[in-house]
Write an enzyme that holds these catalytic residues in place. Structure first.
Site, PDB file in Angstrom:
ATOM      1  N   HIS A   1       2.034 -53.971 -85.581  1.00 59.56           N
ATOM      2  CA  HIS A   1       1.156 -54.217 -84.431  1.00 59.56           C
ATOM      3  C   HIS A   1      -0.174 -54.746 -84.944  1.00 59.56           C
ATOM      4  O   HIS A   1      -0.657 -54.289 -85.984  1.00 59.56           O
ATOM      5  CB  HIS A   1       0.939 -52.918 -83.638  1.00 59.56           C
ATOM      6  CG  HIS A   1       0.368 -53.167 -82.286  1.00 59.56           C
ATOM      7  ND1 HIS A   1      -0.987 -53.260 -82.081  1.00 59.56           N
ATOM      8  CD2 HIS A   1       0.970 -53.397 -81.099  1.00 59.56           C
ATOM      9  CE1 HIS A   1      -1.197 -53.527 -80.801  1.00 59.56           C
ATOM     10  NE2 HIS A   1      -0.030 -53.616 -80.178  1.00 59.56           N
TER      11      HIS A   1
ATOM     12  N   GLU B   1       7.822 -51.781 -78.256  1.00 58.56           N
ATOM     13  CA  GLU B   1       8.985 -52.515 -77.783  1.00 58.56           C
ATOM     14  C   GLU B   1      10.311 -51.920 -78.261  1.00 58.56           C
ATOM     15  O   GLU B   1      11.347 -52.161 -77.648  1.00 58.56           O
ATOM     16  CB  GLU B   1       8.859 -53.973 -78.202  1.00 58.56           C
ATOM     17  CG  GLU B   1       7.506 -54.504 -77.760  1.00 58.56           C
ATOM     18  CD  GLU B   1       7.521 -55.921 -77.284  1.00 58.56           C
ATOM     19  OE1 GLU B   1       8.258 -56.695 -77.877  1.00 58.56           O
ATOM     20  OE2 GLU B   1       6.802 -56.229 -76.334  1.00 58.56           O
TER      21      GLU B   1
END
Ligand code: COA
Length: 450
Positions: A337, A390
Site C-alpha cells: 500500500h 483488496e
C-alpha cells in the site's frame, strides 16, 4: 501645489537582496520569494556583477510566478501535503484511518452506510431522526430518469467488447456521464453548496442502480426498479440478484462498502478535487475519478486478488508461485500500500468478517496470505508489504455472492460518496490546482526540421 517627485530610493529594497553566481537557481528563487522581490543583485566578493530576475528563472524552469519557492517534490507526490481537509485521514504507520474525527472501523462496526455518508457530507453522525430523514431523502434518488434508463442496454451492448465486460467500470463511467448530462449538472463554480450537495446525493444514490442495471443487462436480464423500503446496500444487492440479501451477506457487503467510502488523498479523490478546482460540474469530477479508480494499482485489484488465489490453487504451491511472480517482476495483488506500512485496518476488519462467514475459501485465503507475507518479507526485505483491503474484500464479496466483475464497480459505488464530500470541500474554498513540471527535453528553441 508642488508635485511629489518619487525617486528610486523611495521604492528600492534595502539592504539589497543578493545571490552568488555559484548558488543554485532554487536557492536564489527561494530567497526572492522569502523577501517578496522579483529580482536579486548578483554579487561576487561584495561587488555587483549582474541581476537575476523572476523572468530569467521562468525562462529556464518554465514556471509561472508563484508565491512559494520552486520546490522539487518526490515522485508520485508521496508524503506531500497538497490540501487541508476535515473529511478524514490515513495514518499509514499506525494502521489507522478516520472519517472526520471518528475511527472509520468503529463507524463501520456501529453504523450503516447512509450514516457514514451523512457524516462525510453533512459533517456529523446523525441521530435517529436525522438518519431517518437522510435515508428518506436518498431513497427516491435511486430511480433513473427515462432518457438514461433507455440508453443503458446500448451501453451494455457496447461494453461487451470491453476488456472488463459490459458491467465494467468503463460502462459505469459512460453511464454516470450520461446521468450527469441528463440531470443538467452545472459548473461547481456557478452553483450553491446546497445545489452541489444535492448533485452529490443524486449521483451517490443512483450509481448502485446503474451498476446493477448494467450487470443484469450484461447477463441478459432485465434491470430491476430500486426499492425505497430497503437500505442503500440492501437495495443494491436486491437490484443485483432479484432477492433481498441474507443478513450475513448484507452485513459483509455493507461493512465493506462503508469501509471504502473514503480513504484520504488517494489518486481518484485527488483527481476529483483537481477537476473540481477548475470549477467543473460534479459529474465531470466523478467521471474523471472513475477513470482514475479503474487502474489496477488503485481500484482494479480485488478481483485480481481472487484470481491470484485461483492461480495458486493449493496452499503448498503458494511459495513457488510467489517466487516465480517476483522473479518475473510482477506484483502480488492484494499486498502493499502506498500509505500503510503496517497492517491495513480495513483488511483486518474484513478478515474478521470473512472468518465469521467461514468456509474453505476463507481457510485457503488465510493459509495463502501467511505464506505470501513471509515470502514477500524474504524477497523484498526493505519494503513493508502487508495485506491490503483488496485481499479480503475479494473473499468477502465472493462469499456474499457478488460476481467478480462487480468488485470494482461496487468499490466505486461506495467511493462516489467520499468523492462527493471532497468535491463539496474543494468547491467551498477553491483554488485551481496547477503544479509545474521540470522540462527535461532538448534545450529549446531548436531550429524547425524544415
Ligand atoms: C499498491 C501499490 C501500487 C503501492 O505501491 P508503493 O507503495 O507506491 O510501492 P512502489 O510501487 O514504489 O514499490 C516499492 C517496492 O515494493 C515492491 N512492491 C510493492 N507492492 C508489491 C506487491 N504487491 N508485490 C510485490 N512487490 C511489491 C515493488 O516491486 C518495489 O520493489 P523494488 O524497489 O524492489 O522494485 C503496490 O503495493 C502494488 O502494486 N500492489 C499490488 C496492487 C494492489 O493490491 N492494489 C490495491 C491497493 S489498495
Amino acid at each position: 501645489m508642488t508635485a511629489t517627485v518619487r525617486t528610486v530610493a523611495d521604492l528600492m529594497t534595502s539592504p539589497a537582496v543578493t545571490a552568488g553566481p555559484a548558488e543554485t537557481l532554487e536557492v536564489a528563487a527561494r530567497r526572492m520569494a522569502e523577501a517578496g522581490v522579483g529580482s536579486v543583485v548578483v554579487a561576487e566578493a561584495n561587488r555587483p556583477v549582474g541581476i537575476l530576475t523572476e523572468r530569467d528563472l521562468m525562462g529556464v524552469a518554465q514556471l509561472r510566478p508563484v508565491e512559494g519557492a520552486f520546490t522539487d517534490v518526490p515522485r508520485g507526490l508521496k508524503g506531500v501535503i497538497v490540501a487541508e481537509t476535515e473529511i478524514g485521514e490515513v495514518r499509514g504507520l499506525e494502521g489507522f484511518y478516520h472519517y472526520r474525527q471518528y475511527s472509520a472501523v468503529d463507524v463501520c462496526t456501529h453504523y450503516g452506510f447512509e450514516d457514514a455518508w451523512a457524516l462525510l457530507v453533512d459533517g456529523h453522525l446523525p441521530d435517529a431522526d436525522e438518519a431517518a430523514t437522510f435515508r428518506a431523502e436518498l431513497a427516491p434518488l435511486r430511480r433513473l430518469p427515462e432518457p438514461v434508463a433507455e440508453v443503458l442496454p446500448a451501453i451494455a451492448r457496447a461494453g461487451l467488447a470491453a476488456p472488463g465486460g459490459a458491467g465494467s467500470l468503463d460502462a459505469l463511467r459512460t453511464a454516470v456521464s450520461l446521468l450527469a448530462l441528463a440531470e443538467g449538472f452545472r459548473p461547481s463554480l456557478d452553483v450553491s453548496p446546497e445545489r452541489l450537495r444535492a448533485d452529490g446525493l443524486r449521483l451517490g444514490a443512483a450509481v448502485p442502480t446503474l451498476v446493477a442495471a448494467l450487470h443484469r443487462l450484461a447477463h441478459g436480464m432485465a434491470p430491476l426498479e430500486p426499492r425505497e423500503d430497503l437500505g442503500h446496500v440492501a437495495n443494491y444487492l436486491y437490484m443485483l440478484h432479484g432477492a433481498e440479501p441474507e443478513p450475513m451477506a448484507l452485513r459483509a457487503v455493507e461493512a465493506y462498502m462503508t469501509s471504502t467510502i473514503e480513504h484520504g488523498f488517494n489518486a481518484s479523490t485527488f483527481t476529483a478535487r483537481v477537476v473540481t478546482s477548475t470549477g467543473a460540474d460534479l459529474g465531470s469530477a466523478v467521471v474523471a475519478a472513475l477513470g482514475s479508480l479503474s487502474g489496477p494499482l488503485h481500484g482494479g485489484a480485488p478481483s485480481r486478488a481472487l484470481d491470484t488465489l485461483d492461480a495458486i490453487g493449493t496452499p503448498e504451491r503458494t511459495e513457488a508461485w510467489v517466487r516465480d511472480a517476483i522473479a518475473r517482476g510482477e506484483r502480488i495483488m492484494g499486498f502493499g500500500h502506498p500509505v500503510y506500512k503496517t497492517y491495513d485496518p480495513r483488511s483486518a476488519m474484513l478478515r474478521d468478517i470473512a472468518r465469521e462467514m467461514g468456509g474453505p475459501l476463507v481457510d485457503f485465503a488465510q493459509q495463502v496470505e501467511a505464506t505470501i507475507l513471509s515470502t514477500l518479507a524474504e524477497l523484498k526485505p526493505d519494503q513493508e508489504l502487508h495485506t491490503n483491503v483488496e485481499y479480503y474484500a475479494g473473499v468477502v464479496m465472493e462469499l456474499a455472492g457478488l460476481d467478480r466483475t462487480l468488485f470494482t464497480p461496487t468499490f466505486a459505488a461506495a467511493r462516489v460518496v467520499g468523492w462527493s464530500a471532497h468535491i463539496l470541500e474543494q468547491a467551498r474554498d477553491n483554488r485551481i490546482i496547477r503544479p509545474s513540471a521540470r522540462y527535461v527535453g532538448p534545450p529549446p528553441p531548436q531550429p524547425l526540421p524544415r
